[in-house]
Each structure stands twice: as C-alpha cells, then as structure tokens.
Enzyme design. Structure first.
Site, short mmCIF file in Angstrom:
data_model
loop_
_atom_site.label_atom_id
_atom_site.label_comp_id
_atom_site.label_asym_id
_atom_site.label_seq_id
_atom_site.Cartn_x
_atom_site.Cartn_y
_atom_site.Cartn_z
CG MET A 1 -1.91 -1.14 1.23
SD MET A 1 -2.84 -1.26 -0.30
CE MET A 1 -3.25 -2.99 -0.27
CB CYS A 2 4.43 1.76 0.03
SG CYS A 2 5.54 2.99 0.64
CD GLU B 1 9.01 5.59 0.53
OE1 GLU B 1 8.15 5.33 -0.33
OE2 GLU B 1 8.70 6.04 1.66
CG ASP C 1 24.04 -12.01 0.89
OD1 ASP C 1 23.87 -13.25 0.94
OD2 ASP C 1 24.48 -11.43 -0.12
#
Length: 160
Positions: A77-78, A115, A129
């Site tokens: 919903m952004c 964001e 990672d």
C-alpha cells in the site's frame, strides 16, 4: 489509535491504497536507523576490507539507496514516489555493533518513512549476506523511525 482512524482500509474493511490526490505537495524527510551486531572479528574484517564478497559497506550503501527507491514495489500500500535524496551512513562502536542510518527526502503528497525504514533494513540484510560465511550469528535489531518532518501530521522525533 482507534481502528476507525486506520487509513488503509475501505468501507468493507479491506485493504486499499490511501487517496492522496487532494493533498498538497510539501517537502518530506525521514531518518531511520537499524543496528546489526556481529563478532568483533567480523567488524574488524569489514573495516580492513577482508570480506571475500567485497567492500561490505559500499555494497550495503548502494543496496539501501536502491531499496529506498523500490519501496513501493515491496510494501503493497506504499505509494510510488519520486525520491529526491537517499543517503545511507554507518557508525560503529569499534567492537560488535554497526549502526546504519538512512535519510530520505522527497517533495510530494506522502511521506518517506517507509522508504527510510526499508533502506536501513535492506542495508542490514546486505551486510548479513556478505558476512554470513564467517558469522551466521549476526543479529539485526532496533530498526526504527528516528525522525520525520513534513506533511499533515507534522514532525515526529523518537524518544532518545
């Protein structure tokens, strides 16, 4: 907050994207932060440039900036926004904690909190990672909105 105050639901209580058509464009800014904890040796090797996958902080910085720009593709919903600034910085305690801070700015009808939060989260995941071969026990924690300015709700600053 009352459930009637939630803006992402329609009259049938189903998800919707908020209508920002009539909102004014204003400068909006958000700062977010996350911390990743690791072994002392891992942090030392990051700083020495001795991680096999490359320059960890440079890659994490680019990943965080890219994440800020792609947030609307990840959070349903952004709203897609035109990001006018996205920056990632790093600070550490010299031992085991690396803190990631993002600043995201736009001139638009909706804020950039998601964001900024997405940017630090993806930067932290990128660090994980790139270093997991030597330190699988790293922990990402305390991801939060530090500050936001602009828009109808005004300024927010997290309590210290």
């Amino acid at each position: 907050m009352d459930k009637d105050d939630l803006t992402h639901f329609n009259d049938e209580k189903r998800a919707k994207m908020v209508d920002v058509t009539s909102k004014s464009e204003t400068k909006r800014r958000a700062i977010a932060r996350a911390t990743i904890h690791m072994n002392e040796e891992t942090l030392a090797r990051i700083h020495a440039g001795k991680i096999a996958k490359g320059d960890v902080l440079a890659v994490a910085q680019v990943a965080g900036i890219m994440a800020a720009k792609k947030t609307s593709e990840l959070i349903p919903m952004c709203h897609p926004i035109m990001t006018t600034k996205a920056d990632i910085s790093f600070d550490d305690d010299g031992k085991t904690a690396l803190t990631i801070t993002s600043e995201v700015v736009t001139v638009g009808k909706t804020g950039v909190e998601m964001e900024a939060l997405t940017a630090v989260t993806i930067a932290a995941l990128t660090i994980y990672d790139m270093c997991k071969a030597m330190d699988k026990g790293m922990q990402i924690e305390k991801t939060y909105l530090v500050e936001k300015t602009g828009g109808k709700s005004g300024t927010f600053k997290a309590e210290a």
